[in-house]
Design a protein around this motif. Structure first.
Motif, PDB file in Angstrom:
ATOM      1  N   TYR A  53       7.665  -6.869 -12.698  1.00  0.00           N
ATOM      2  CA  TYR A  53       7.649  -6.111 -11.191  1.00  0.00           C
ATOM      3  C   TYR A  53       8.143  -6.509 -10.226  1.00  0.00           C
ATOM      4  N   ARG A  54       9.359  -8.248  -9.543  1.00  0.00           N
ATOM      5  CA  ARG A  54       9.643  -7.958  -8.370  1.00  0.00           C
ATOM      6  C   ARG A  54      11.242  -7.190  -8.744  1.00  0.00           C
ATOM      7  N   GLY A  55      11.983  -7.162  -9.897  1.00  0.00           N
ATOM      8  CA  GLY A  55      13.050  -6.526  -9.523  1.00  0.00           C
ATOM      9  C   GLY A  55      12.912  -4.738  -8.882  1.00  0.00           C
ATOM     10  N   GLU A  56      11.136  -4.118  -9.164  1.00  0.00           N
ATOM     11  CA  GLU A  56      10.504  -3.226  -8.610  1.00  0.00           C
ATOM     12  C   GLU A  56       9.722  -3.351  -6.803  1.00  0.00           C
ATOM     13  N   LEU A  57       9.602  -4.533  -6.873  1.00  0.00           N
ATOM     14  CA  LEU A  57       8.949  -5.317  -5.950  1.00  0.00           C
ATOM     15  C   LEU A  57       8.841  -6.621  -5.617  1.00  0.00           C
ATOM     16  N   PRO A  58       9.778  -6.862  -4.691  1.00  0.00           N
ATOM     17  CA  PRO A  58      10.537  -8.029  -4.765  1.00  0.00           C
ATOM     18  C   PRO A  58       9.262  -8.940  -3.815  1.00  0.00           C
ATOM     19  N   GLY A  59       8.518  -8.484  -2.935  1.00  0.00           N
ATOM     20  CA  GLY A  59       7.485  -9.046  -2.496  1.00  0.00           C
ATOM     21  C   GLY A  59       5.878  -9.123  -2.399  1.00  0.00           C
ATOM     22  N   GLY A  60       6.480  -8.332  -3.833  1.00  0.00           N
ATOM     23  CA  GLY A  60       4.687  -8.392  -4.874  1.00  0.00           C
ATOM     24  C   GLY A  60       3.976  -6.754  -4.032  1.00  0.00           C
ATOM     25  N   ILE A  61       3.050  -7.586  -4.352  1.00  0.00           N
ATOM     26  CA  ILE A  61       2.216  -6.310  -3.671  1.00  0.00           C
ATOM     27  C   ILE A  61       1.012  -7.026  -3.190  1.00  0.00           C
ATOM     28  N   PRO A  62       1.462  -7.448  -2.051  1.00  0.00           N
ATOM     29  CA  PRO A  62       0.948  -8.983  -1.265  1.00  0.00           C
ATOM     30  C   PRO A  62      -0.530  -7.407  -0.296  1.00  0.00           C
ATOM     31  N   LEU A  63      -2.180  -6.988  -0.925  1.00  0.00           N
ATOM     32  CA  LEU A  63      -2.569  -6.653  -0.400  1.00  0.00           C
ATOM     33  C   LEU A  63      -3.586  -6.542   0.555  1.00  0.00           C
ATOM     34  N   SER A  71       2.910  -5.153   7.793  1.00  0.00           N
ATOM     35  CA  SER A  71       4.191  -4.158   7.434  1.00  0.00           C
ATOM     36  C   SER A  71       4.780  -4.066   6.096  1.00  0.00           C
ATOM     37  N   PRO A  72       4.722  -3.077   5.630  1.00  0.00           N
ATOM     38  CA  PRO A  72       5.368  -3.783   3.998  1.00  0.00           C
ATOM     39  C   PRO A  72       6.855  -3.333   4.158  1.00  0.00           C
ATOM     40  N   GLU A  73       7.069  -3.850   3.335  1.00  0.00           N
ATOM     41  CA  GLU A  73       8.892  -3.915   3.048  1.00  0.00           C
ATOM     42  C   GLU A  73       8.995  -2.749   2.601  1.00  0.00           C
ATOM     43  N   ASP A  74       9.646  -1.113   3.266  1.00  0.00           N
ATOM     44  CA  ASP A  74      10.248  -0.407   2.929  1.00  0.00           C
ATOM     45  C   ASP A  74      10.406  -0.077   2.068  1.00  0.00           C
ATOM     46  N   ALA A  75      11.185  -0.743   0.846  1.00  0.00           N
ATOM     47  CA  ALA A  75      11.415  -0.516  -0.383  1.00  0.00           C
ATOM     48  C   ALA A  75       9.961  -0.095  -0.809  1.00  0.00           C
ATOM     49  N   ALA A  76       9.215  -1.444  -0.758  1.00  0.00           N
ATOM     50  CA  ALA A  76       7.520  -0.923  -1.018  1.00  0.00           C
ATOM     51  C   ALA A  76       7.132   0.674  -0.749  1.00  0.00           C
ATOM     52  N   LEU A  77       6.911   1.003   0.209  1.00  0.00           N
ATOM     53  CA  LEU A  77       6.184   1.731   1.004  1.00  0.00           C
ATOM     54  C   LEU A  77       6.700   2.983   0.371  1.00  0.00           C
ATOM     55  N   ASP A  78       8.513   2.691  -0.436  1.00  0.00           N
ATOM     56  CA  ASP A  78       8.829   4.273  -1.165  1.00  0.00           C
ATOM     57  C   ASP A  78       9.069   3.966  -2.144  1.00  0.00           C
TER      58      ASP A  78
END
Length: 346
Positions: A53-63, A71-78
């Motif tokens: 998942y790091r390629g899709e979500l470099p910051g992971g899912i820190p729920l 605030s999630p990164e813009d890439a995560a929000l999208d």
């Protein structure tokens, strides 16, 4: 009042319902649920490993951090993993049994339907679990399989390039006309949302080529084209392997999902339309949620004909499923009422 419960799959243009989730997280009565949700998501990430998942979500899912206001990164929000997972978490939280097993002012539904990933919420509603402990256990399983499936879908999807995404809305064309145009191309009619509102899906480059080939014709006939925020070609055979991969890990669940466990009908468009009449539900649920074409008018009419509701209760998030339902019923069932379950104030 005969209520039909309705669930959207993704939050769509509104983005993940983080404000609503944060408001729910702040309520003490939801503590067990969110502890379960966080554990389930963390367990999936540990199980698949960072490379998945790091390629899709470099910051992971820190729920937990997101629920506490980070605030999630813009890439995560999208991203569709975050969008779909947050929509799922929102719906399951709203469906919790009342404390003490009382339903309060919520009448029992007569049936449930779910648009795309929303089918999972519809199935949870159909189980009608009244124990909060048993409900938390079920949620652990459902959140696990939802997160796992979304990750596997993106392991199968090619990265986007340029403006094109893996899904595009096509409005103003009849379904049969669009299917004829797509018949000899690598793109798929993924979602039939209403009579003249559809979604094509495929590899981004193939969608871009399809648009270029038909742009003049679409412009001359008033057909509208818009790329969606989706990051995977949902509701196409391109994700069949993702569902198979997710099912290989069904041992992560403790629940057994079979049609006879449903306390009320949950409808899909494919016969038999009532999932109560099917056996092992998990393959059907995941396939209808992410890789089979979606016939929403067929699903809506199956539910209306099967349960004759007085009212549709929309659990969101966002209005898309409700809008498509109204469009699919235009000219019929004019006395049907609609109610939206509001998100709590932030």
């Amino acid at each position: 009042m005969r209520d039909l419960y309705l669930f959207s799959g993704m939050a769509g243009m509104q983005g993940p319902p983080l404000a609503a989730l944060r408001a729910l997280y702040a309520r003490p009565e939801n503590a067990r649920y969110f502890t379960t949700a966080v554990e389930a998501v963390a367990g999936v990430l540990d199980h698949v490993g960072a490379d998945a998942y790091r390629g899709e979500l470099p910051g992971g899912i820190p729920l937990t951090a997101w629920l506490r206001g980070a605030s999630p990164e813009d890439a995560a929000l999208d991203h569709s993993i975050v969008d779909g997972l947050c929509a799922h978490l929102y719906q399951l939280c709203l469906l919790q049994p009342a404390i003490g097993g009382r339903d309060g002012d919520r009448p029992a539904p007569v049936a449930a339907i779910g648009h795309s990933l929303g089918l999972i919420g519809a199935v949870v509603a159909g189980l009608r679990i009244t124990s909060r402990r048993q409900y938390a256990e079920l949620c652990h399983d459902m959140i696990t399989m939802t997160a796992l499936t979304l990750i596997r879908c993106h392991q199968e999807a090619l990265p986007r390039s340029g403006e094109a995404t893996p899904m595009a809305a096509v409005t103003g064309l009849k379904a049969e006309e669009l299917r004829d145009l797509a018949a000899h191309s690598p793109v798929h009619v993924a979602l039939a949302n209403s009579g003249r509102s559809h979604v094509l899906a495929g590899e981004p480059a193939d969608l871009a080529a399809f648009w270029a080939r038909h742009a003049r014709r679409f412009a001359d006939t008033g057909v509208r084209w818009a790329y969606l925020r989706s990051t995977a070609p949902f509701h196409t055979p391109l994700l069949n392997a993702a569902v198979r991969a997710a099912l290989e890990d069904r041992h992560l669940m403790t629940s057994t999902l079979t049609g006879d466990r449903l306390a009320l009908p949950v409808y899909v468009a494919d016969a038999p339309v009532n999932l109560q009449h099917r056996g092992d539900l998990l393959p059907d649920i995941l396939a209808h949620a992410v890789c089979r074409p979606l016939d929403w008018p067929g699903t809506v009419h199956a539910a209306i004909d099967g349960c004759r509701p007085d009212r549709i209760v929309d659990f969101g998030p966002g209005p898309s499923a409700r809008v498509f339902t109204r469009e699919s019923l235009r000219g019929s069932h004019n006395g049907l009422r609609y109610r939206s379950i509001p998100a709590p104030a932030a």
